[in-house]
Design a protein around this motif. Sequence first.
Motif, mmCIF file in Angstrom:
data_model
loop_
_atom_site.group_PDB
_atom_site.id
_atom_site.type_symbol
_atom_site.label_atom_id
_atom_site.label_comp_id
_atom_site.label_asym_id
_atom_site.label_seq_id
_atom_site.Cartn_x
_atom_site.Cartn_y
_atom_site.Cartn_z
ATOM 1 N N LEU A 38 0.824 -1.201 0.000
ATOM 2 C CA LEU A 38 0.000 0.000 0.000
ATOM 3 C C LEU A 38 0.864 1.259 0.000
ATOM 4 C CD1 LEU A 38 -2.794 -1.030 2.533
ATOM 5 C CD2 LEU A 38 -2.847 -1.140 0.069
ATOM 6 N N VAL A 39 1.953 1.202 0.745
ATOM 7 C CA VAL A 39 2.858 2.354 0.796
ATOM 8 C C VAL A 39 3.464 2.596 -0.585
ATOM 9 C CG1 VAL A 39 4.998 3.248 1.794
ATOM 10 C CG2 VAL A 39 3.352 2.065 3.237
ATOM 11 N N PHE A 40 3.786 1.507 -1.291
ATOM 12 C CA PHE A 40 4.355 1.659 -2.629
ATOM 13 C C PHE A 40 3.346 2.315 -3.580
ATOM 14 C CE2 PHE A 40 6.979 -1.701 -0.795
ATOM 15 C CZ PHE A 40 8.245 -1.215 -1.077
ATOM 16 N N ALA A 41 2.066 2.028 -3.399
ATOM 17 C CA ALA A 41 1.029 2.672 -4.205
ATOM 18 C C ALA A 41 0.989 4.169 -3.909
ATOM 19 C CB ALA A 41 -0.329 2.031 -3.931
ATOM 20 N N VAL A 42 1.138 4.543 -2.639
ATOM 21 C CA VAL A 42 1.170 5.958 -2.256
ATOM 22 C C VAL A 42 2.389 6.634 -2.888
ATOM 23 C CG1 VAL A 42 1.437 7.570 -0.331
ATOM 24 C CG2 VAL A 42 -0.107 5.624 -0.107
ATOM 25 N N ILE A 43 3.544 5.970 -2.830
ATOM 26 C CA ILE A 43 4.762 6.532 -3.418
ATOM 27 C C ILE A 43 4.599 6.712 -4.924
ATOM 28 C CG2 ILE A 43 7.230 6.138 -3.818
ATOM 29 C CD1 ILE A 43 6.449 6.831 -0.880
ATOM 30 N N ASP A 44 4.007 5.724 -5.591
ATOM 31 C CA ASP A 44 3.753 5.836 -7.033
ATOM 32 C C ASP A 44 2.834 7.024 -7.327
ATOM 33 O OD1 ASP A 44 5.308 3.606 -7.535
ATOM 34 O OD2 ASP A 44 3.604 2.218 -7.618
ATOM 35 N N ALA A 45 1.800 7.186 -6.509
ATOM 36 C CA ALA A 45 0.868 8.302 -6.699
ATOM 37 C C ALA A 45 1.574 9.639 -6.496
ATOM 38 C CB ALA A 45 -0.309 8.167 -5.732
ATOM 39 N N LEU A 46 2.379 9.748 -5.443
ATOM 40 C CA LEU A 46 3.095 11.000 -5.188
ATOM 41 C C LEU A 46 4.064 11.323 -6.318
ATOM 42 C CD1 LEU A 46 3.840 10.606 -1.377
ATOM 43 C CD2 LEU A 46 2.095 12.045 -2.450
ATOM 44 N N ASN A 47 4.694 10.296 -6.876
ATOM 45 C CA ASN A 47 5.605 10.508 -8.002
ATOM 46 C C ASN A 47 4.859 11.108 -9.192
ATOM 47 O OD1 ASN A 47 8.089 10.272 -9.509
ATOM 48 N ND2 ASN A 47 7.134 8.548 -10.551
ATOM 49 N N LEU A 48 3.700 10.566 -9.505
ATOM 50 C CA LEU A 48 2.914 11.085 -10.632
ATOM 51 C C LEU A 48 2.432 12.509 -10.362
ATOM 52 C CD1 LEU A 48 0.827 7.883 -11.465
ATOM 53 C CD2 LEU A 48 2.644 8.888 -12.851
ATOM 54 N N ILE A 49 2.046 12.794 -9.129
ATOM 55 C CA ILE A 49 1.527 14.119 -8.793
ATOM 56 C C ILE A 49 2.643 15.162 -8.750
ATOM 57 C CG2 ILE A 49 0.389 15.488 -7.003
ATOM 58 C CD1 ILE A 49 -1.082 12.813 -6.227
ATOM 59 N N PHE A 50 3.709 14.866 -8.020
ATOM 60 C CA PHE A 50 4.768 15.856 -7.825
ATOM 61 C C PHE A 50 5.718 15.971 -9.008
ATOM 62 C CE2 PHE A 50 4.555 15.103 -2.943
ATOM 63 C CZ PHE A 50 3.428 15.893 -2.864
ATOM 64 N N ASN A 51 6.051 14.874 -9.647
ATOM 65 C CA ASN A 51 7.069 14.894 -10.705
ATOM 66 C C ASN A 51 6.489 14.941 -12.110
ATOM 67 O OD1 ASN A 51 9.138 14.815 -8.812
ATOM 68 N ND2 ASN A 51 9.193 12.594 -8.802
ATOM 69 N N GLU A 52 5.311 14.368 -12.300
ATOM 70 C CA GLU A 52 4.705 14.337 -13.634
ATOM 71 C C GLU A 52 3.603 15.384 -13.782
ATOM 72 O OE1 GLU A 52 6.102 12.277 -15.836
ATOM 73 O OE2 GLU A 52 7.384 11.403 -14.291
ATOM 74 N N ASP A 53 3.354 16.161 -12.721
ATOM 75 C CA ASP A 53 2.342 17.229 -12.722
ATOM 76 C C ASP A 53 0.944 16.755 -13.115
ATOM 77 O OD1 ASP A 53 4.113 19.194 -11.861
ATOM 78 O OD2 ASP A 53 4.785 19.607 -13.909
ATOM 79 N N GLU A 54 0.583 15.569 -12.674
ATOM 80 C CA GLU A 54 -0.767 15.072 -12.933
ATOM 81 C C GLU A 54 -1.683 15.487 -11.784
ATOM 82 O OE1 GLU A 54 -1.177 11.046 -14.247
ATOM 83 O OE2 GLU A 54 0.778 11.048 -15.225
ATOM 84 N N TYR A 55 -2.975 15.562 -12.075
ATOM 85 C CA TYR A 55 -3.946 15.969 -11.055
ATOM 86 C C TYR A 55 -4.120 14.861 -10.021
ATOM 87 C CZ TYR A 55 -5.230 19.812 -14.124
ATOM 88 O OH TYR A 55 -5.201 20.940 -14.905
ATOM 89 N N ALA A 56 -4.174 15.261 -8.753
ATOM 90 C CA ALA A 56 -4.231 14.299 -7.651
ATOM 91 C C ALA A 56 -5.453 13.385 -7.747
ATOM 92 C CB ALA A 56 -4.221 15.028 -6.315
ATOM 93 N N ASP A 57 -6.623 13.943 -8.064
ATOM 94 C CA ASP A 57 -7.820 13.101 -8.096
ATOM 95 C C ASP A 57 -7.739 12.039 -9.186
ATOM 96 O OD1 ASP A 57 -8.053 15.126 -10.026
ATOM 97 O OD2 ASP A 57 -10.243 15.081 -9.978
ATOM 98 N N LYS A 58 -7.182 12.404 -10.345
ATOM 99 C CA LYS A 58 -7.025 11.442 -11.447
ATOM 100 C C LYS A 58 -6.000 10.368 -11.091
ATOM 101 C CE LYS A 58 -9.759 13.793 -14.127
ATOM 102 N NZ LYS A 58 -11.147 13.429 -14.127
ATOM 103 N N VAL A 59 -4.923 10.786 -10.435
ATOM 104 C CA VAL A 59 -3.871 9.844 -10.047
ATOM 105 C C VAL A 59 -4.404 8.849 -9.025
ATOM 106 C CG1 VAL A 59 -1.668 9.622 -8.841
ATOM 107 C CG2 VAL A 59 -1.943 11.352 -10.595
#
Length: 122
Positions: free
Chosen positions: A1-22
């Motif tokens: 589960l933590v790895f899923a959170v890390i993957d989500a944060l990577n997409l949000i912070f580094n790829e500039d994707e919207y949090a709700d979509k991620v």
Amino acid sequence: LVFAVIDALNLIFNEDEYADKVVEKVLKFDKRWGSRDRGFIAETTYEIVRWKRLYTEIADVKAPYSRPNLFRIWAVWAVLKGIELPDWKQIEPTPTRRIKGKFDELSKIRKFKESIPDWMDE
């Protein structure tokens, strides 16, 4: 589960994707996750995004965020929530007392306490 959170944060912070979509995308990674698992992922991700400025300052990391830096941010969140950190190599050198001390120190500065940009603090 933590790895899923890390993957989500990577997409949000580094790829500039919207949090709700991620979060929506990440929750579809594994169909075996129950409602508590999905709740943990969503709540943790949103909370870290909301308090990004405070957590990144405590973790002493700067953008762009590498995977180890994202684990450091997560570890700061976990320590401040009172969650016992697992014995993982990704988060091994976590100074719990320094994190709490830095949190107390930064809580006196409005821009960090409220996790807002400088222009709003003027």
